[in-house]
Design an enzyme around this catalytic site. Sequence first.
Site, PDB file in Angstrom:
ATOM      1  N   ASP A   1       0.873  -1.165   0.000  1.00 23.29           N
ATOM      2  CA  ASP A   1       0.000   0.000   0.000  1.00 23.29           C
ATOM      3  C   ASP A   1       0.917   1.223   0.000  1.00 23.29           C
ATOM      4  O   ASP A   1       2.076   1.145   0.404  1.00 23.29           O
ATOM      5  CB  ASP A   1      -0.900  -0.033   1.238  1.00 23.29           C
ATOM      6  CG  ASP A   1      -1.812   1.176   1.301  1.00 23.29           C
ATOM      7  OD1 ASP A   1      -2.376   1.560   0.263  1.00 23.29           O
ATOM      8  OD2 ASP A   1      -1.952   1.749   2.401  1.00 23.29           O
TER       9      ASP A   1
ATOM     10  N   ASP B   1      -0.049   5.042   0.906  1.00 24.12           N
ATOM     11  CA  ASP B   1      -0.226   5.974   2.022  1.00 24.12           C
ATOM     12  C   ASP B   1      -0.342   5.203   3.339  1.00 24.12           C
ATOM     13  O   ASP B   1      -1.205   4.346   3.473  1.00 24.12           O
ATOM     14  CB  ASP B   1      -1.476   6.840   1.802  1.00 24.12           C
ATOM     15  CG  ASP B   1      -1.436   7.589   0.468  1.00 24.12           C
ATOM     16  OD1 ASP B   1      -0.507   7.351  -0.321  1.00 24.12           O
ATOM     17  OD2 ASP B   1      -2.338   8.400   0.209  1.00 24.12           O
TER      18      ASP B   1
END
Length: 170
Positions: free
Chosen positions: A11, A13
């Site tokens: 991922d 952020d």
Amino acid sequence: MSTGHPAVFLDRDGVLIEDTGYPHLEAQLRMMPGAAEAVRRLNRLGYLCVIVTNQSGVARGLFTEQQMHAFNDLIVRKLALGGGRIGAIYACPYHSEGRVEAYIHPDHPDRKPNPGMILKAIAEHNIDPAKSFMIGDQPSDMEAAKRAGIPGFRFEGGNLDDFVRELLGH
């Protein structure tokens, strides 16, 4: 017999960069401690590192798809400065509550917790899901991994390289 590559789906952020709330400008970019080192470590162990990121800021009209791509490219360059190589980036700009017509979708197959981005990467990069896993910071990341048939590991902040080292038992 599978001949695909092992991959780690990351991922963006909250994992590779600090989640500063829809970051899309260079001034908002804060790398997560240990991010480049973690990617470099994974690369050395033979993993293809793939970013899979929901970017509803596009649908919400906060930034353009071009700005999103430019910001992702900047992250890739920053990681490369630390020796970390990203093999591919998948970003989903769609959201059910978007303001920009072209990006409004009730439940886009790419938007996590749906596994679309992971499944696309597996198909497009000859990835072996049996040798792959996901690192994310949200329940939606864990659910996307589960739906794609790969393990998911929840990163709750701190140094990403320490987390990866512990995860791999090194």
